[in-house]
Scaffold this motif. Structure first.
Motif, PDB file in Angstrom:
ATOM      1  N   ALA A 190       9.348  -5.306 -15.827  1.00 43.93           N
ATOM      2  CA  ALA A 190       8.062  -4.380 -15.523  1.00 43.93           C
ATOM      3  C   ALA A 190       7.496  -4.965 -13.905  1.00 43.93           C
ATOM      4  CB  ALA A 190       6.493  -4.116 -16.315  1.00 43.93           C
ATOM      5  N   ALA A 191       7.665  -6.072 -13.510  1.00 38.18           N
ATOM      6  CA  ALA A 191       7.014  -7.115 -12.137  1.00 38.18           C
ATOM      7  C   ALA A 191       7.944  -6.526 -11.332  1.00 38.18           C
ATOM      8  CB  ALA A 191       7.083  -8.287 -13.141  1.00 38.18           C
ATOM      9  N   VAL A 192       9.558  -6.649 -11.425  1.00 37.01           N
ATOM     10  CA  VAL A 192      10.433  -5.983 -11.155  1.00 37.01           C
ATOM     11  C   VAL A 192      10.774  -4.541 -10.327  1.00 37.01           C
ATOM     12  CG1 VAL A 192      12.966  -5.279 -10.849  1.00 37.01           C
ATOM     13  CG2 VAL A 192      12.559  -7.701 -11.682  1.00 37.01           C
ATOM     14  N   GLU A 193      10.334  -3.457 -10.958  1.00 35.25           N
ATOM     15  CA  GLU A 193       9.701  -2.339 -10.808  1.00 35.25           C
ATOM     16  C   GLU A 193       8.730  -1.727  -9.947  1.00 35.25           C
ATOM     17  OE1 GLU A 193      11.822   0.371 -10.939  1.00 35.25           O
ATOM     18  OE2 GLU A 193      13.181  -1.310 -11.600  1.00 35.25           O
ATOM     19  N   ASN A 194       7.874  -2.821 -10.081  1.00 34.73           N
ATOM     20  CA  ASN A 194       6.532  -2.598  -9.162  1.00 34.73           C
ATOM     21  C   ASN A 194       6.977  -3.921  -8.102  1.00 34.73           C
ATOM     22  OD1 ASN A 194       4.710  -2.101 -11.537  1.00 34.73           O
ATOM     23  ND2 ASN A 194       4.184  -3.393 -12.082  1.00 34.73           N
ATOM     24  N   LEU A 195       7.356  -4.414  -7.546  1.00 37.56           N
ATOM     25  CA  LEU A 195       7.270  -4.905  -6.680  1.00 37.56           C
ATOM     26  C   LEU A 195       8.573  -4.414  -5.984  1.00 37.56           C
ATOM     27  CD1 LEU A 195       8.369  -8.669  -7.743  1.00 37.56           C
ATOM     28  CD2 LEU A 195       6.012  -7.404  -6.500  1.00 37.56           C
ATOM     29  N   LYS A 196       9.243  -3.839  -7.069  1.00 41.99           N
ATOM     30  CA  LYS A 196      10.964  -2.307  -5.625  1.00 41.99           C
ATOM     31  C   LYS A 196       9.262  -1.152  -5.230  1.00 41.99           C
ATOM     32  CE  LYS A 196      14.146  -1.276  -8.576  1.00 41.99           C
ATOM     33  NZ  LYS A 196      14.783  -0.674  -9.403  1.00 41.99           N
ATOM     34  N   ARG A 197       9.102  -1.390  -6.161  1.00 44.44           N
ATOM     35  CA  ARG A 197       8.002   0.221  -5.364  1.00 44.44           C
ATOM     36  C   ARG A 197       7.089  -0.316  -4.333  1.00 44.44           C
ATOM     37  NH1 ARG A 197       7.524   1.487 -10.680  1.00 44.44           N
ATOM     38  NH2 ARG A 197       4.760   0.633 -11.179  1.00 44.44           N
ATOM     39  N   LEU A 198       6.459  -1.801  -5.006  1.00 48.65           N
ATOM     40  CA  LEU A 198       5.736  -1.944  -2.677  1.00 48.65           C
ATOM     41  C   LEU A 198       6.745  -2.283  -2.134  1.00 48.65           C
ATOM     42  CD1 LEU A 198       3.089  -3.840  -1.448  1.00 48.65           C
ATOM     43  CD2 LEU A 198       3.900  -5.591  -2.912  1.00 48.65           C
ATOM     44  N   ALA A 199       7.663  -3.013  -1.578  1.00 46.32           N
ATOM     45  CA  ALA A 199       8.969  -3.083  -0.846  1.00 46.32           C
ATOM     46  C   ALA A 199       9.490  -1.911  -0.429  1.00 46.32           C
ATOM     47  CB  ALA A 199      10.213  -3.906  -2.155  1.00 46.32           C
ATOM     48  N   GLU A 200       9.608  -0.751  -0.978  1.00 45.23           N
ATOM     49  CA  GLU A 200       9.536   0.489  -0.563  1.00 45.23           C
ATOM     50  C   GLU A 200       7.738   1.217  -0.031  1.00 45.23           C
ATOM     51  OE1 GLU A 200      10.493   5.330  -2.079  1.00 45.23           O
ATOM     52  OE2 GLU A 200      10.934   3.439  -3.379  1.00 45.23           O
ATOM     53  N   SER A 201       7.009   0.443  -0.606  1.00 49.72           N
ATOM     54  CA  SER A 201       6.088   1.393   0.330  1.00 49.72           C
ATOM     55  C   SER A 201       5.269   0.694   1.974  1.00 49.72           C
ATOM     56  CB  SER A 201       4.825   1.785  -0.240  1.00 49.72           C
ATOM     57  OG  SER A 201       4.104  -0.218  -0.868  1.00 49.72           O
ATOM     58  N   ARG A 202       6.354  -0.648   2.166  1.00 53.54           N
ATOM     59  CA  ARG A 202       6.193  -1.737   3.014  1.00 53.54           C
ATOM     60  C   ARG A 202       6.565  -1.002   4.186  1.00 53.54           C
ATOM     61  NH1 ARG A 202       1.161  -4.408   1.900  1.00 53.54           N
ATOM     62  NH2 ARG A 202      -0.232  -3.334   0.934  1.00 53.54           N
ATOM     63  N   GLY A 203       7.705  -0.746   3.975  1.00 52.59           N
ATOM     64  CA  GLY A 203       8.661  -0.871   4.603  1.00 52.59           C
ATOM     65  C   GLY A 203       9.759  -1.600   4.520  1.00 52.59           C
ATOM     66  N   TYR A 204      10.824  -2.662   3.781  1.00 49.79           N
ATOM     67  CA  TYR A 204      11.243  -3.542   2.827  1.00 49.79           C
ATOM     68  C   TYR A 204      12.041  -2.875   2.155  1.00 49.79           C
ATOM     69  CZ  TYR A 204       7.736  -7.001   4.409  1.00 49.79           C
ATOM     70  OH  TYR A 204       7.318  -8.062   5.699  1.00 49.79           O
ATOM     71  N   GLN A 205      13.143  -3.563   1.889  1.00 54.96           N
ATOM     72  CA  GLN A 205      13.986  -3.360   1.322  1.00 54.96           C
ATOM     73  C   GLN A 205      13.901  -4.430   0.268  1.00 54.96           C
ATOM     74  OE1 GLN A 205      18.024  -1.671   1.898  1.00 54.96           O
ATOM     75  NE2 GLN A 205      16.759  -0.823   3.435  1.00 54.96           N
ATOM     76  N   ALA A 206      14.453  -4.099  -1.194  1.00 50.04           N
ATOM     77  CA  ALA A 206      14.507  -5.269  -2.416  1.00 50.04           C
ATOM     78  C   ALA A 206      14.871  -5.571  -2.758  1.00 50.04           C
ATOM     79  CB  ALA A 206      13.340  -4.736  -3.298  1.00 50.04           C
ATOM     80  N   HIS A 207      15.683  -6.127  -2.389  1.00 46.71           N
ATOM     81  CA  HIS A 207      17.240  -6.745  -4.001  1.00 46.71           C
ATOM     82  C   HIS A 207      16.759  -7.751  -4.982  1.00 46.71           C
ATOM     83  CE1 HIS A 207      19.343  -5.489  -0.417  1.00 46.71           C
ATOM     84  NE2 HIS A 207      18.596  -5.931   0.450  1.00 46.71           N
ATOM     85  N   PRO A 208      16.757  -6.713  -6.256  1.00 45.95           N
ATOM     86  CA  PRO A 208      16.349  -7.777  -7.698  1.00 45.95           C
ATOM     87  C   PRO A 208      17.932  -8.046  -7.662  1.00 45.95           C
ATOM     88  CG  PRO A 208      16.442  -5.280  -8.015  1.00 45.95           C
ATOM     89  CD  PRO A 208      16.987  -5.667  -6.555  1.00 45.95           C
ATOM     90  N   VAL A 209      18.095  -9.469  -8.289  1.00 48.05           N
ATOM     91  CA  VAL A 209      19.301 -10.354  -8.963  1.00 48.05           C
ATOM     92  C   VAL A 209      18.716 -11.060 -10.601  1.00 48.05           C
ATOM     93  CG1 VAL A 209      21.035 -11.969  -9.165  1.00 48.05           C
ATOM     94  CG2 VAL A 209      19.775 -10.763  -7.002  1.00 48.05           C
ATOM     95  N   GLY A 210      19.283 -10.581 -11.434  1.00 49.48           N
ATOM     96  CA  GLY A 210      18.342 -10.748 -12.801  1.00 49.48           C
ATOM     97  C   GLY A 210      19.660 -12.558 -12.655  1.00 49.48           C
ATOM     98  N   ASP A 211      18.416 -13.714 -13.313  1.00 47.77           N
ATOM     99  CA  ASP A 211      19.366 -14.663 -14.109  1.00 47.77           C
ATOM    100  C   ASP A 211      18.853 -15.356 -15.086  1.00 47.77           C
ATOM    101  OD1 ASP A 211      17.145 -16.033 -13.343  1.00 47.77           O
ATOM    102  OD2 ASP A 211      17.692 -16.611 -11.181  1.00 47.77           O
ATOM    103  N   GLY A 212      19.802 -16.208 -15.816  1.00 46.08           N
ATOM    104  CA  GLY A 212      19.144 -17.119 -16.720  1.00 46.08           C
ATOM    105  C   GLY A 212      18.254 -16.702 -16.842  1.00 46.08           C
ATOM    106  N   GLU A 213      16.984 -16.796 -15.593  1.00 51.73           N
ATOM    107  CA  GLU A 213      15.336 -17.149 -15.768  1.00 51.73           C
ATOM    108  C   GLU A 213      14.223 -16.308 -15.567  1.00 51.73           C
ATOM    109  OE1 GLU A 213      14.347 -20.997 -14.230  1.00 51.73           O
ATOM    110  OE2 GLU A 213      15.955 -22.080 -15.076  1.00 51.73           O
ATOM    111  N   GLY A 214      15.329 -15.426 -15.431  1.00 50.34           N
ATOM    112  CA  GLY A 214      14.207 -13.958 -15.292  1.00 50.34           C
ATOM    113  C   GLY A 214      15.218 -13.566 -14.438  1.00 50.34           C
ATOM    114  N   PHE A 215      14.685 -13.117 -13.471  1.00 49.88           N
ATOM    115  CA  PHE A 215      14.629 -11.953 -11.501  1.00 49.88           C
ATOM    116  C   PHE A 215      14.299 -12.929 -10.932  1.00 49.88           C
ATOM    117  CE2 PHE A 215      14.278  -9.456 -15.493  1.00 49.88           C
ATOM    118  CZ  PHE A 215      15.117  -8.978 -16.050  1.00 49.88           C
ATOM    119  N   ALA A 216      15.456 -12.076  -9.804  1.00 48.19           N
ATOM    120  CA  ALA A 216      14.701 -12.822  -8.346  1.00 48.19           C
ATOM    121  C   ALA A 216      14.583 -11.521  -7.864  1.00 48.19           C
ATOM    122  CB  ALA A 216      15.291 -13.863  -7.737  1.00 48.19           C
ATOM    123  N   VAL A 217      13.299 -11.643  -7.173  1.00 44.77           N
ATOM    124  CA  VAL A 217      13.898 -10.333  -6.408  1.00 44.77           C
ATOM    125  C   VAL A 217      13.300 -10.193  -4.675  1.00 44.77           C
ATOM    126  CG1 VAL A 217      12.122  -7.996  -5.407  1.00 44.77           C
ATOM    127  CG2 VAL A 217      12.382  -8.605  -8.289  1.00 44.77           C
TER     128      VAL A 217
END
Length: 196
Positions: free
Chosen positions: A37-64
Motif C-alpha cells: 500500500a505504501a508503494v502505491e501511495n508513493l507512486k501516486r505522489l511521484a506522478e503528481s509531483r513530476g517524478y518517476q517512481a521505480h519500486p523494487v522488492g527485496d527481502g526486507e520490503g520495497f525500495a521506491v
C-alpha cells in the motif's frame, strides 16, 4: 542518493517523508517501505509531483526510487483547484474515525491530525463536540498536533457543555472552550465542513 527508511511507519508517514524530500529540492532519492500500500501511495505522489517512481522488492520490503522527470502531471492539483487555506472547517463529534475497530479508529484520528500538521492547506477552524472533546483533553498526541495547528493560525474550538458533561473541563490541553453559537457560526461561514 538520499535514502529514507520508512519501514514500520504507518500511512501517511512514508508519503510525508517523501514530500519533505521533494520540498527540500531532492531530485533523486529512495524510500524504503515494508508494504505494498505504501508503494502505491508513493507512486501516486511521484506522478503528481513530476517524478518517476521505480519500486523494487527485496527481502526486507520495497525500495521506491524517485527521480525528477519534469513538471507535475495534469492529475496533480494546482493550488487554485483547492479551497483557499482557512475557508473550511473540520468537525469532530467523536473520538475515533469510523464504525469498525475502535483501536484502528483512534489511530486513524491521530494520523488525520498529524497529516493536517504536515500540509500547506489548513482549515480555518477545528470544532470538537460530544465525544470529540476527549481528543483535545485525553489524547496527548492529538493535543500536540492541535497546538501545532494553532501556532499556524488554525482556530480550535471545544464545546464547553460537552466538556462539562464528560467531566473534562479542567483537562483541556489544546483549544479554546466555546459554545454552540460560536460553533454554528463557524460552520455557517465555512466554504465546506469536513465531518470526522
Amino acid at each position: 542518493m538520499k535514502m529514507i527508511d520508512a519501514r514500520g511507519k504507518n500511512c501517511p508517514i512514508p508519503v510525508v517523508l517523501a514530500q519533505k524530500a521533494i520540498a527540500a529540492g531532492e531530485t533523486a532519492f529512495t524510500v524504503r517501505v515494508d508494504n505494498a500500500a505504501a508503494v502505491e501511495n508513493l507512486k501516486r505522489l511521484a506522478e503528481s509531483r513530476g517524478y518517476q517512481a521505480h519500486p523494487v522488492g527485496d527481502g526486507e520490503g520495497f525500495a521506491v526510487t524517485f527521480a525528477a522527470s519534469g513538471t507535475p502531471t495534469a492529475q496533480a492539483a494546482s493550488p487554485s483547484q483547492h479551497a483557499a487555506a482557512g475557508d473550511w472547517t473540520v468537525f469532530a463529534g467523536r473520538d475515533c474515525i469510523g464504525d469498525g475497530d475502535r483501536e484502528l479508529g483512534s489511530s486513524l484520528m491521530r494520523m488525520f491530525f498529524y497529516t493536517l500538521t504536515q500540509g500547506d492547506e489548513l482549515p480555518g477552524t477545528i470544532l470538537f463536540m460530544n465525544a470529540g472533546v476527549k481528543l483535545p483533553t485525553l489524547d496527548a498526541q492529538v493535543a500536540e498536533h492541535l497546538n501545532a495547528l494553532q501556532e499556524r493560525g488554525v482556530k480550535v474550538l471545544v464545546c464547553g457543555t460537552c466538556l462539562n458533561f464528560y467531566g473534562l473541563a479542567d483537562q483541556l490541553k489544546a483549544g479554546t472552550v466555546s459554545n454552540m453559537y460560536d460553533i454554528v457560526s463557524c460552520m455557517a461561514r465555512s466554504a465546506k465542513v469536513v465531518t470526522l
